[in-house]
Write a protein that holds these residues in place. Structure first.
Motif, mmCIF file in Angstrom:
data_model
loop_
_atom_site.group_PDB
_atom_site.id
_atom_site.type_symbol
_atom_site.label_atom_id
_atom_site.label_comp_id
_atom_site.label_asym_id
_atom_site.label_seq_id
_atom_site.Cartn_x
_atom_site.Cartn_y
_atom_site.Cartn_z
ATOM 1 N N LYS A 46 2.487 29.055 -49.130
ATOM 2 C CA LYS A 46 2.684 28.472 -47.819
ATOM 3 C C LYS A 46 1.105 28.210 -47.442
ATOM 4 C CE LYS A 46 2.231 32.959 -45.296
ATOM 5 N NZ LYS A 46 2.903 33.711 -44.255
ATOM 6 N N LEU A 47 0.962 26.976 -46.953
ATOM 7 C CA LEU A 47 -0.316 26.556 -46.515
ATOM 8 C C LEU A 47 -0.772 27.631 -45.413
ATOM 9 C CD1 LEU A 47 -2.711 24.461 -46.909
ATOM 10 C CD2 LEU A 47 -1.272 23.034 -45.150
ATOM 11 N N ILE A 48 -2.174 28.184 -45.762
ATOM 12 C CA ILE A 48 -2.607 29.110 -44.749
ATOM 13 C C ILE A 48 -3.753 28.546 -44.027
ATOM 14 C CG2 ILE A 48 -1.632 31.068 -45.363
ATOM 15 C CD1 ILE A 48 -4.270 31.967 -46.204
ATOM 16 N N TRP A 49 -4.571 27.583 -44.716
ATOM 17 C CA TRP A 49 -5.697 27.034 -43.888
ATOM 18 C C TRP A 49 -6.122 25.830 -44.777
ATOM 19 C CZ3 TRP A 49 -10.592 25.681 -46.025
ATOM 20 C CH2 TRP A 49 -11.450 25.571 -45.132
ATOM 21 N N TYR A 50 -6.920 24.711 -44.225
ATOM 22 C CA TYR A 50 -7.243 23.609 -45.002
ATOM 23 C C TYR A 50 -8.471 23.049 -43.988
ATOM 24 C CZ TYR A 50 -4.831 20.253 -41.847
ATOM 25 O OH TYR A 50 -4.395 19.590 -40.823
ATOM 26 N N CYS A 51 -9.126 22.098 -44.628
ATOM 27 C CA CYS A 51 -10.308 21.157 -43.866
ATOM 28 C C CYS A 51 -10.175 19.969 -44.440
ATOM 29 C CB CYS A 51 -11.473 22.003 -43.899
ATOM 30 S SG CYS A 51 -12.261 22.025 -45.244
ATOM 31 N N ALA A 52 -10.581 19.125 -43.709
ATOM 32 C CA ALA A 52 -10.762 17.610 -44.449
ATOM 33 C C ALA A 52 -11.890 17.487 -44.571
ATOM 34 C CB ALA A 52 -9.931 16.907 -43.405
ATOM 35 N N LEU A 53 -12.347 16.769 -45.476
ATOM 36 C CA LEU A 53 -13.777 16.278 -45.896
ATOM 37 C C LEU A 53 -13.878 14.569 -46.222
ATOM 38 C CD1 LEU A 53 -15.107 19.435 -47.662
ATOM 39 C CD2 LEU A 53 -15.844 18.560 -45.525
ATOM 40 N N PRO A 54 -14.730 13.912 -45.767
ATOM 41 C CA PRO A 54 -14.743 12.457 -46.120
ATOM 42 C C PRO A 54 -15.178 12.127 -47.566
ATOM 43 C CG PRO A 54 -16.716 13.078 -44.650
ATOM 44 C CD PRO A 54 -15.917 14.246 -44.666
ATOM 45 N N ASP A 55 -15.791 13.256 -48.105
ATOM 46 C CA ASP A 55 -16.203 12.897 -49.326
ATOM 47 C C ASP A 55 -15.757 13.786 -50.675
ATOM 48 O OD1 ASP A 55 -18.783 13.827 -51.501
ATOM 49 O OD2 ASP A 55 -18.892 11.712 -51.097
#
Length: 80
Positions: A46-55
């Protein structure tokens, strides 16, 4: 956009996986389908955390940081 994520095994909650991907919606189901040798034996995830980065390279750098020893203590404390 690139994503750095932390997955936790449903059956083995002490097992976590840190990864980076360009397509998070595709990648999590691939882990649950057993398409990754590193995660197949502890599925489902299960996905517990994520962050999005442009690079891409920043995402890969951050992934390596999260896999480092100093970050492990932080993620265990903050994401448990």
């Amino acid at each position: 956009m690139w994503y750095v994520c932390i997955l936790r095994s449903v059956e083995f909650p002490e097992e976590e996986y840190v990864g980076a991907t360009e397509d998070l919606k595709r990648r999590v189901p691939e882990h649950n389908a057993g398409r990754s040798t590193h995660t197949a034996k502890f599925r489902p995830w299960k996905l517990i955390w994520y962050c999005a980065l442009p690079d891409k390279y920043k995402a890969l750098e951050f992934e390596q940081y999260l896999k480092s020893h100093s970050s492990r203590a932080f993620t265990k404390k903050r994401l448990s």
